[in-house]
Scaffold this active site. Structure first.
Site, short mmCIF file in Angstrom:
data_model
loop_
_atom_site.label_atom_id
_atom_site.label_comp_id
_atom_site.label_asym_id
_atom_site.label_seq_id
_atom_site.Cartn_x
_atom_site.Cartn_y
_atom_site.Cartn_z
N GLU A 218 10.45 0.59 10.13
CA GLU A 218 11.45 1.64 9.94
C GLU A 218 10.73 2.96 10.22
O GLU A 218 9.92 3.39 9.42
CB GLU A 218 12.02 1.55 8.52
CG GLU A 218 13.39 2.16 8.41
CD GLU A 218 13.34 3.62 8.09
OE1 GLU A 218 13.23 4.41 9.06
OE2 GLU A 218 13.36 3.98 6.92
N LYS B 299 0.84 -1.20 0.00
CA LYS B 299 0.00 0.00 0.00
C LYS B 299 0.87 1.25 0.00
O LYS B 299 1.57 1.51 0.98
CB LYS B 299 -0.92 0.05 1.21
CG LYS B 299 -1.94 1.19 1.09
CD LYS B 299 -2.59 1.58 2.40
CE LYS B 299 -1.82 2.63 3.16
NZ LYS B 299 -1.84 3.97 2.56
N CYS C 7 13.32 10.47 7.32
CA CYS C 7 13.33 9.94 8.68
C CYS C 7 14.72 10.03 9.31
O CYS C 7 14.86 10.16 10.51
CB CYS C 7 12.85 8.50 8.68
SG CYS C 7 13.61 7.51 7.40
N GLU D 299 10.14 14.89 16.04
CA GLU D 299 10.49 14.86 14.63
C GLU D 299 9.62 15.88 13.89
O GLU D 299 8.40 15.79 13.91
CB GLU D 299 10.24 13.45 14.08
CG GLU D 299 10.71 13.29 12.66
CD GLU D 299 10.56 11.86 12.15
OE1 GLU D 299 9.58 11.19 12.51
OE2 GLU D 299 11.44 11.42 11.39
#
Lengths: 508, 379
Positions: free
Chosen positions: A288, A214, A322, A419
């Site tokens: 991840e 997806k 990331c 983040e």
């Protein structure tokens, strides 16, 4: 350093505001005039975008039963296409197709034959590389320079690398005859749509699994183009299935009892949800997730190289990475000098049209992501950190954020802990290597880190003590299919790339 | 009974009281034995079956038999020596054994549970063996703190040094082989021969793992041929603090099989040893404490998995879980969900573990991270 900043940054903003030139070219104080750039747009004629897209299940494009969503060009807000939302029933069909392909074809096929399919796919990607690069840039907002020079070459390289593993698994260190897991449910993010697809699909197929993947709801187009390419490669139907949709589709996919393996790249928050959803099952999981990487610059680092590295660490892909080096840890003695050089360099960053070959920083991927960045930046200012944004004219439509650096940042500020996933750098300082390591590790994440020093023994000592899965020393944001990538702690588990990356898709 | 009361008691009454107290004790022991048996059969039928196979004695145990079992089991390998016959001809008395207090092993020390609680450990036949410390969630938190403090030193030690210390542990284990065998026989109800075989297998497995300390990096590390002028190396590193739920059976071999692979690479461990496995576990702790293993590298809690596991699975300073000894699938799933909060690495329990099989690198690798370092190559 604090002594020179306030006036300096105010003046810089004025400079930017009054610059009558192009959006990106300007002269920086203390440097020679930067020459003007003429626009150099890449043609989008090479790309054909259909008005609407179906799901790719069992080798055919089939209509979705869960409704439709639109994907927009984040640089212009133009609607690019409509695509199907896979319902739970559609996910069911996709998993069934993958199961059938696994049992009847793919798991029985010799590795040498699987290898040839993957080599075919790698070649097809190379052949259609320019088209896919333009499509990725349009759908994601990232500069063509990056999709052309980074994303697409790495996508092809990943398929080449894992193609070669398909008939060499008995030499990979997982026993004499390692077996595949079955059906892999894979959910990928929007920041590197096609590259993350390659990271997921290439090792899965090489090991003999079939997949249901997806893509993210803001960037489905290159995954759907990849589906087309699977048919061009004559890949047996059902080996790769692409189901588009949003969070609900992803949740249905990872929770599906027919999935033997779950692989996810995305936010730590969603990763936690997935870890909970698969608890108690026999599904193998790799995650991840997010990061808040420290980029440590020692006083002996070559300044210009370090500045380039800092620019690359936080403004590559608009900081929507990331492993972005979102915390700059600079040795106190060189802070003023480094920040001046950094601001000077930031002034020359060209922000704008992603399809312009001169563009350094493109559009933010979505309105939602822009809102998140804006909110965190506001929090940074409210908490007392000092903001400086590169002076640049941002286009009137689309989602944009100027490259920004925060100084006077404390370790407790939200911008030092959370983040941001945008072009926003938080600067902290340190005096000793011990302090640098302690501050770098002072985060629940552990995906990546950077070290800049000319002293080899110090580089190795610091790299050893950093609790991060990837450490870039005197470089940053480098990727390669043979190089394992993945995090410590709350940045997830499992590795992608190289022989290590096979483990995620083998029953070992 | 107070001195005053004793003084007033006539000889006959004294005998009656002694009989009464003996039968009371016996009843208490029997009911304790029944409770334990019921608990065991409810929790783990296979273990009970194994115990039953080796147990040729009747299920109900008299006080006298229980005492005999205690003597042969808890007092260990050497039969009790007797004092020489008295000059007046009275028969020699068996020497009264000095019993061991089983406590916890935290940060290199042996404290009791902060809760002050203990639980009765009985032999497979239901005889009293010892009171083990019933560790609490506070003990679990203290253990995590000790393990975290020890992590820097242990993970930073050279692989050669870790290997030396682990081998030293094997040497100390060997010296206590018979003591372990006696304890295993007592808590598992297996024959002495079978218990000795388990103790020896545990020592051999420890030696096998000890040798991996300076080899795992070469087997799991890689030099990566990246397409560019970069030196690119991946090496395994320990993941941090690992909470290990040891299986109750095989008591020592199971514990060694789950503990050694965790610490050999530089992780530090909080181990929960359940039920009767507490006894060999704490004896192992005595070995660890005398083998130059830094305090806090291994911390051993004894008690109930169901009580200790949830706080450890939810603890934000724990990096990974080994659920080997969690037999209830519902609890295992609940622990895995709790572990998701900080993305702990979770090794799920195996449905039917074969502890004697070649363990491979599986358990070592489960608690390793891979770190990849890049550096440009140029002049």
């Amino acid at each position: 350093m604090a002594q020179r900043k306030p006036g300096h940054s105010a003046r810089a903003r004025q400079d930017g505001g009054t610059d009558p030139g192009s959006a990106v070219a300007r002269s920086a104080p203390g440097t020679a005039d930067v020459f003007e750039y003429a626009p150099a747009p890449e043609s989008r004629a090479i790309v054909r975008i259909s008005p609407s897209y179906d799901l790719f299940i069992g080798g055919r494009f089939v209509p979705a039963t869960g409704g439709a969503l639109k994907t927009v060009n984040p640089a212009t807000e133009e609607v690019l296409a409509e695509f199907g939302v896979a319902s739970a029933a559609d996910v069911d069909r996709a998993v069934a197709a993958a199961r059938a392909a696994y049992e009847q074809v793919w798991s029985r096929m010799p590795g040498s034959e699987r290898a040839k399919y993957l080599f075919r796919i790698a070649r097809l990607i190379q052949e259609r590389s320019r088209e896919l690069a333009v499509l990725e840039s349009i759908d994601n907002g990232k500069p063509i320079r990056e999709t052309r020079d980074v994303d697409l070459p790495l996508v092809a390289a990943h398929f080449f690398h894992y193609a070669g593993w398909a008939d060499k698994l008995s030499h990979a260190g997982y026993g004499p005859d390692p077996r595949p897991l079955g059906v892999a449910a894979q959910v990928i993010p929007w920041n590197f749509p096609l590259l993350m697809l390659a990271w997921k699909i290439a090792p899965a197929l090489a090991c003999g699994n079939t997949v249901v993947l997806k893509p993210a709801e803001t960037t489905p187009l290159t995954a759907l183009a990849f589906a087309e390419l699977c048919n061009q490669a004559d890949l047996p139907p059902g080996v790769v299935n692409i189901v588009t949709g949003a969070g609900e589709t992803g949740a249905a996919l990872v929770a599906h009892p027919g999935a033997d393996k779950v692989a996810f790249t995305g936010s730590t928050q969603v990763g936690r949800g997935i870890a909970r959803a698969v608890a108690g099952s026999r599904k193998k999981v790799t995650l991840e997730l997010g990061g808040k990487a420290a980029n440590i610059v020692f006083d002996d680092a070559p300044l210009d190289q370090a500045v380039e590295g800092v620019i690359d660490s936080i403004f590559f892909n608009q900081g929507q990475v990331c492993c972005a080096g979102s915390r700059l840890l600079v040795q106190e003695s060189i802070e003023a000098e480094l920040l001046e050089a950094l601001r000077r360099r930031m002034r020359t960053l060209r922000v704008g049209d992603p399809l312009d070959k001169n563009t350094d920083v493109g559009a933010i991927n979505s309105a939602a992501q822009l809102a998140k960045i804006t909110e965190l930046v506001a929090a940074g200012e409210a908490e007392g950190a000092e903001r400086w944004s590169a002076p640049c004219e941002l286009p009137g439509t689309g989602y944009w954020f100027a490259p920004t650096v925060f100084t006077n940042v404390s370790a407790t500020h939200r911008i030092a802990r959370e983040e941001i996933f945008g072009p926003v750098l938080s600067v902290l300082t340190f005096r000793t290597p011990e302090e640098a390591v302690a501050k770098a590790n002072n985060t629940p994440y552990g995906l990546s880190a950077g070290v800049w020093t000319e002293k080899g023994s110090r580089m190795l000592a610091v790299a050893k003590r950093l609790r991060a899965g990837v450490v870039w020393a005197n470089t940053f944001n480098k990727f390669d299919p043979s190089s394992p990538f993945g995090g410590y702690r709350e940045s997830g588990y499992g590795r992608e790339g190289g022989a290590h990356g096979l483990e995620a898709y083998l029953d070992v | 009974m107070s001195d005053k009361a004793r003084g007033k008691t006539a000889p006959a009454a004294k005998q009656a009281a002694a009989r009464k107290s003996a039968s009371k004790q016996s009843a208490a022991k029997q009911s304790a034995a029944k409770r334990t048996a019921a608990k065991q059969s409810a929790a783990k039928p296979p273990a009970e079956k194994i115990a039953a196979e080796h147990d040729t004695r009747p299920a109900t145990v008299s006080a006298q038999e229980a005492r005999r079992a205690e003597t042969s089991a808890a007092v260990a390998e050497t039969p009790p020596s007797t004092s020489p016959p008295e000059e007046d001809g009275t028969p020699p008395r068996p020497r009264l054994a000095v019993r061991k207090t089983y406590k916890l092993y935290l940060g290199g020390a042996f404290p009791r549970s902060e809760s002050g609680r203990s639980y009765e450990v009985t032999s497979a036949q239901g005889a009293f063996l010892a009171n083990a410390a019933l560790a609490s969630r506070k003990d679990a938190r203290d253990a995590v703190k000790a393990a975290r403090s020890a992590f820097g030193g242990w993970s930073g030690a050279t692989a050669y040094n870790r290997g030396q210390i682990l081998y030293r542990i094997a040497e100390m284990l060997e010296g206590r082989r018979d003591q372990f065998a006696a304890e295993i026989a007592a808590v598992e109800g297996v024959t002495q021969a079978s218990a000795l075989a388990q103790a020896e297998a545990a020592i051999d497995r420890w030696v096998w793992y000890a040798g991996w300390a300076d080899k795992i990096s070469q087997v799991r590390g890689t030099v990566n041929p990246v397409a560019g002028p970069y030196w690119n190396v991946s090496s395994p590193e320990p993941t941090g603090v690992v909470a290990v739920f040891a299986p109750e059976r095989p008591s020592l071999f199971g514990l060694v099989s789950v503990l050694a692979p965790v610490i050999v690479s530089g992780n530090t461990a909080v181990v929960a040893a359940p039920g009767a496995a507490a006894l060999p576990a704490i004896t192992l702790a005595e070995v660890l404490a005398t083998s130059d293993l830094p305090g806090g590298v291994v911390n051993i809690l004894t008690g109930r998995i169901a009580e200790l596991a949830p706080p450890l699975a939810a603890h934000l300073d724990v990096n990974a879980l080994d659920l080997a000894g969690v037999e209830d699938p519902g609890l295992a799933a609940e622990l895995e969900r709790a572990a998701a909060q900080n993305l702990k690495r979770v090794r799920r329990p195996e449905p039917e573990p074969d502890w004697t099989a070649d363990p491979g690198l599986d358990r070592i690798v489960s608690f390793l991270e891979t770190k990849t370092v890049w550096h440009p190559v140029g002049v």
